[in-house]
Design a protein around this motif. Structure first.
Motif, PDB file in Angstrom:
ATOM      1  N   ALA A 124       7.357  21.033 -51.439  1.00 25.93           N
ATOM      2  CA  ALA A 124       8.452  21.468 -50.579  1.00 25.93           C
ATOM      3  C   ALA A 124       9.112  22.717 -51.130  1.00 25.93           C
ATOM      4  CB  ALA A 124       9.465  20.338 -50.434  1.00 25.93           C
ATOM      5  N   VAL A 125       9.265  22.802 -52.442  1.00 29.89           N
ATOM      6  CA  VAL A 125       9.880  23.974 -53.054  1.00 29.89           C
ATOM      7  C   VAL A 125       9.028  25.216 -52.827  1.00 29.89           C
ATOM      8  CG1 VAL A 125      10.578  25.011 -55.240  1.00 29.89           C
ATOM      9  CG2 VAL A 125      11.096  22.616 -54.780  1.00 29.89           C
ATOM     10  N   GLU A 126       7.700  25.058 -52.898  1.00 26.08           N
ATOM     11  CA  GLU A 126       6.822  26.207 -52.678  1.00 26.08           C
ATOM     12  C   GLU A 126       6.923  26.706 -51.239  1.00 26.08           C
ATOM     13  OE1 GLU A 126       3.054  24.742 -53.831  1.00 26.08           O
ATOM     14  OE2 GLU A 126       3.391  25.010 -55.979  1.00 26.08           O
ATOM     15  N   ARG A 127       6.983  25.772 -50.310  1.00 24.20           N
ATOM     16  CA  ARG A 127       7.119  26.213 -48.920  1.00 24.20           C
ATOM     17  C   ARG A 127       8.485  26.855 -48.687  1.00 24.20           C
ATOM     18  NH1 ARG A 127       6.149  23.111 -43.149  1.00 24.20           N
ATOM     19  NH2 ARG A 127       6.789  24.899 -41.898  1.00 24.20           N
ATOM     20  N   LEU A 128       9.521  26.297 -49.340  1.00 19.24           N
ATOM     21  CA  LEU A 128      10.840  26.886 -49.216  1.00 19.24           C
ATOM     22  C   LEU A 128      10.831  28.319 -49.745  1.00 19.24           C
ATOM     23  CD1 LEU A 128      13.842  26.630 -48.555  1.00 19.24           C
ATOM     24  CD2 LEU A 128      14.194  25.694 -50.849  1.00 19.24           C
ATOM     25  N   ARG A 129      10.078  28.546 -50.796  1.00 22.50           N
ATOM     26  CA  ARG A 129       9.981  29.887 -51.358  1.00 22.50           C
ATOM     27  C   ARG A 129       9.339  30.842 -50.355  1.00 22.50           C
ATOM     28  NH1 ARG A 129       7.106  28.697 -55.511  1.00 22.50           N
ATOM     29  NH2 ARG A 129       8.913  28.076 -56.756  1.00 22.50           N
ATOM     30  N   ARG A 130       8.376  30.333 -49.593  1.00 23.24           N
ATOM     31  CA  ARG A 130       7.717  31.185 -48.595  1.00 23.24           C
ATOM     32  C   ARG A 130       8.642  31.469 -47.401  1.00 23.24           C
ATOM     33  NH1 ARG A 130       3.431  27.540 -49.711  1.00 23.24           N
ATOM     34  NH2 ARG A 130       3.849  26.450 -47.746  1.00 23.24           N
ATOM     35  N   GLN A 131       9.388  30.444 -46.993  1.00 23.03           N
ATOM     36  CA  GLN A 131      10.250  30.599 -45.813  1.00 23.03           C
ATOM     37  C   GLN A 131      11.579  31.271 -46.151  1.00 23.03           C
ATOM     38  OE1 GLN A 131      10.575  26.618 -44.174  1.00 23.03           O
ATOM     39  NE2 GLN A 131       9.098  27.143 -42.593  1.00 23.03           N
ATOM     40  N   GLY A 132      12.073  31.052 -47.341  1.00 27.38           N
ATOM     41  CA  GLY A 132      13.365  31.597 -47.721  1.00 27.38           C
ATOM     42  C   GLY A 132      14.499  30.633 -47.490  1.00 27.38           C
ATOM     43  N   VAL A 133      14.523  29.999 -46.305  1.00 27.73           N
ATOM     44  CA  VAL A 133      15.590  29.059 -45.967  1.00 27.73           C
ATOM     45  C   VAL A 133      15.052  28.045 -44.964  1.00 27.73           C
ATOM     46  CG1 VAL A 133      16.431  30.598 -44.153  1.00 27.73           C
ATOM     47  CG2 VAL A 133      17.936  28.821 -45.040  1.00 27.73           C
ATOM     48  N   VAL A 134      15.525  26.810 -45.062  1.00 23.55           N
ATOM     49  CA  VAL A 134      15.162  25.772 -44.102  1.00 23.55           C
ATOM     50  C   VAL A 134      16.435  25.052 -43.688  1.00 23.55           C
ATOM     51  CG1 VAL A 134      14.716  24.039 -45.902  1.00 23.55           C
ATOM     52  CG2 VAL A 134      13.716  23.747 -43.641  1.00 23.55           C
ATOM     53  N   PHE A 135      16.540  24.761 -42.394  1.00 27.69           N
ATOM     54  CA  PHE A 135      17.714  24.092 -41.848  1.00 27.69           C
ATOM     55  C   PHE A 135      17.363  22.649 -41.495  1.00 27.69           C
ATOM     56  CE2 PHE A 135      18.018  28.597 -40.649  1.00 27.69           C
ATOM     57  CZ  PHE A 135      19.184  28.937 -41.321  1.00 27.69           C
ATOM     58  N   GLN A 136      18.335  21.786 -41.621  1.00 24.52           N
ATOM     59  CA  GLN A 136      18.113  20.369 -41.345  1.00 24.52           C
ATOM     60  C   GLN A 136      17.666  20.147 -39.906  1.00 24.52           C
ATOM     61  OE1 GLN A 136      21.310  17.808 -42.595  1.00 24.52           O
ATOM     62  NE2 GLN A 136      20.648  16.112 -41.317  1.00 24.52           N
ATOM     63  N   GLU A 137      18.174  20.944 -38.985  1.00 26.22           N
ATOM     64  CA  GLU A 137      17.829  20.770 -37.573  1.00 26.22           C
ATOM     65  C   GLU A 137      16.342  21.014 -37.312  1.00 26.22           C
ATOM     66  OE1 GLU A 137      18.904  25.159 -35.806  1.00 26.22           O
ATOM     67  OE2 GLU A 137      20.547  23.850 -36.382  1.00 26.22           O
ATOM     68  N   SER A 163      28.283  23.382 -40.723  1.00 28.64           N
ATOM     69  CA  SER A 163      28.943  22.599 -39.671  1.00 28.64           C
ATOM     70  C   SER A 163      27.956  21.812 -38.833  1.00 28.64           C
ATOM     71  CB  SER A 163      29.758  23.536 -38.767  1.00 28.64           C
ATOM     72  OG  SER A 163      28.926  24.525 -38.179  1.00 28.64           O
ATOM     73  N   ASP A 164      26.692  22.237 -38.810  1.00 32.71           N
ATOM     74  CA  ASP A 164      25.692  21.549 -38.001  1.00 32.71           C
ATOM     75  C   ASP A 164      24.583  20.935 -38.864  1.00 32.71           C
ATOM     76  OD1 ASP A 164      24.644  23.916 -38.857  1.00 32.71           O
ATOM     77  OD2 ASP A 164      23.824  24.530 -36.907  1.00 32.71           O
ATOM     78  N   GLY A 165      24.854  20.673 -40.136  1.00 35.53           N
ATOM     79  CA  GLY A 165      23.856  20.025 -40.981  1.00 35.53           C
ATOM     80  C   GLY A 165      23.659  20.762 -42.297  1.00 35.53           C
ATOM     81  N   ARG A 166      22.651  20.333 -43.054  1.00 37.32           N
ATOM     82  CA  ARG A 166      22.365  20.932 -44.346  1.00 37.32           C
ATOM     83  C   ARG A 166      21.419  22.121 -44.193  1.00 37.32           C
ATOM     84  NH1 ARG A 166      22.986  17.328 -48.680  1.00 37.32           N
ATOM     85  NH2 ARG A 166      24.800  16.015 -48.296  1.00 37.32           N
ATOM     86  N   ALA A 167      21.378  22.938 -45.249  1.00 35.73           N
ATOM     87  CA  ALA A 167      20.419  24.029 -45.345  1.00 35.73           C
ATOM     88  C   ALA A 167      20.050  24.194 -46.803  1.00 35.73           C
ATOM     89  CB  ALA A 167      20.998  25.327 -44.800  1.00 35.73           C
ATOM     90  N   ALA A 168      18.788  24.500 -47.064  1.00 41.77           N
ATOM     91  CA  ALA A 168      18.304  24.765 -48.418  1.00 41.77           C
ATOM     92  C   ALA A 168      17.778  26.191 -48.456  1.00 41.77           C
ATOM     93  CB  ALA A 168      17.214  23.773 -48.801  1.00 41.77           C
ATOM     94  N   VAL A 169      18.140  26.927 -49.526  1.00 43.65           N
ATOM     95  CA  VAL A 169      17.772  28.330 -49.635  1.00 43.65           C
ATOM     96  C   VAL A 169      17.074  28.548 -50.978  1.00 43.65           C
ATOM     97  CG1 VAL A 169      18.575  30.719 -49.446  1.00 43.65           C
ATOM     98  CG2 VAL A 169      19.872  28.876 -48.356  1.00 43.65           C
ATOM     99  N   ASP A 170      15.991  29.281 -50.946  1.00 43.84           N
ATOM    100  CA  ASP A 170      15.297  29.638 -52.172  1.00 43.84           C
ATOM    101  C   ASP A 170      16.227  30.492 -53.042  1.00 43.84           C
ATOM    102  OD1 ASP A 170      12.773  30.129 -53.828  1.00 43.84           O
ATOM    103  OD2 ASP A 170      13.373  32.174 -53.277  1.00 43.84           O
ATOM    104  N   PRO A 171      16.300  30.239 -54.360  1.00 43.31           N
ATOM    105  CA  PRO A 171      17.246  30.962 -55.223  1.00 43.31           C
ATOM    106  C   PRO A 171      17.089  32.478 -55.162  1.00 43.31           C
ATOM    107  CG  PRO A 171      16.272  29.105 -56.386  1.00 43.31           C
ATOM    108  CD  PRO A 171      15.550  29.205 -55.095  1.00 43.31           C
ATOM    109  N   GLU A 172      15.866  32.988 -55.210  1.00 38.09           N
ATOM    110  CA  GLU A 172      15.661  34.425 -55.159  1.00 38.09           C
ATOM    111  C   GLU A 172      16.081  35.001 -53.812  1.00 38.09           C
ATOM    112  OE1 GLU A 172      14.892  36.362 -57.655  1.00 38.09           O
ATOM    113  OE2 GLU A 172      14.893  34.583 -58.945  1.00 38.09           O
TER     114      GLU A 172
END
Length: 255
Positions: A124-137, A163-172
């Motif tokens: 999941a972290v590797e894909r997050l790195r490719r996308q940059g950001v993922v939203f819960q929705e 306000s509409d859920g969580r989001a995860a962002v790659d540190p870089e």
């Protein structure tokens, strides 16, 4: 010396009702005369309402010209109508396809992501790195979204509560995003969003808009700069303990 002959005129008074006068005016107009007087003079002198030759010619020419123009336009009018009907049908078909695709997209994306993740051995972290950001929705199939985002936070991702859920962002990606936002001198959030989209992509623009609505990004009137709230980017707090099997199941849904 002989005197010239002087014509004598007899005045005839004709009393008509308003309805009779209107009917007489209509008959004079239909016969091609400009007024009732000319019409009546023609009747008295000539014995019948013979319309002026010039008026009849102009009227006939106008009618023929009108028919000619109409005949020329009819084929094009029909083609335009047919084209409009075909265009309306195409638009309807496109809208139906869009609705079908939107309904099928979450399931298709999940199946493709799961297959691609297993084949590449990605996380999941590797894909997050490719996308940059993922939203819960975007992850409606997650059974435990809080635990999923908490795990990403422990693995180094920046986790935000919007306000509409969580989001995860790659540190870089987060560093570039914050630098981009805080360095701009634009005040209008729409212009900032457009600039972020040009420089970092659509997902970064979506993140900016969501953070503004959530109060995590504000415009400082004193410094004339945008500021990212200090609480943003510190992760989702201390996550609860959970079983590894649940982690893997949620992560497979994202891969």
């Amino acid at each position: 010396m002989s005197q010239s002959k002087v014509d004598k005129y007899t005045v005839i008074e004709l009393r008509l009702t308003d309805a009779e006068l209107a009917a007489l005016e209509k008959r004079a107009k239909d016969a091609g005369y400009q007024d009732v007087r000319s019409y009546l003079e023609a009747i008295v002198k000539g014995g019948g309402p013979s319309p002026p030759a010039q008026a009849e010619s102009v009227e006939g020419l106008a009618k023929r010209l009108e028919r000619l123009i109409q005949d020329m336009l009819n084929p094009f009018t029909q083609k335009v109508d047919d084209l409009a009907k075909r265009l309306a049908q195409i638009e309807e078909d496109i809208e139906s396809l869009k609705q079908e695709r939107q309904a099928q997209q979450p399931q298709a994306e999940r199946r493709e992501a799961e297959a691609g993740g297993r084949q590449s051995g990605g996380t999941a972290v590797e894909r997050l790195r490719r996308q940059g950001v993922v939203f819960q929705e975007e992850l409606p199939w997650l059974k435990a979204p809080d635990k999923f985002f908490a795990k990403l936070g422990r693995e180094g991702a920046v986790v935000l509560t919007l306000s509409d859920g969580r989001a995860a962002v790659d540190p870089e990606f987060w560093k570039k995003f914050v630098a981009e936002v805080e360095s701009t001198s634009l005040k209008d959030p729409r212009q900032v969003s457009d600039k972020v989209q040009v420089d970092l992509g659509e997902r970064a623009a979506a993140l900016f808009n969501k953070m503004v609505r959530s109060g995590l990004i504000i415009y400082d009137e004193d410094t004339k700069k945008w500021r990212v709230a200090k609480t943003a980017g510190k992760g989702g707090g201390g996550p609860p303990e959970y079983e590894a099997e649940e982690d893997e199941e949620d992560e497979e849904g994202y891969l």
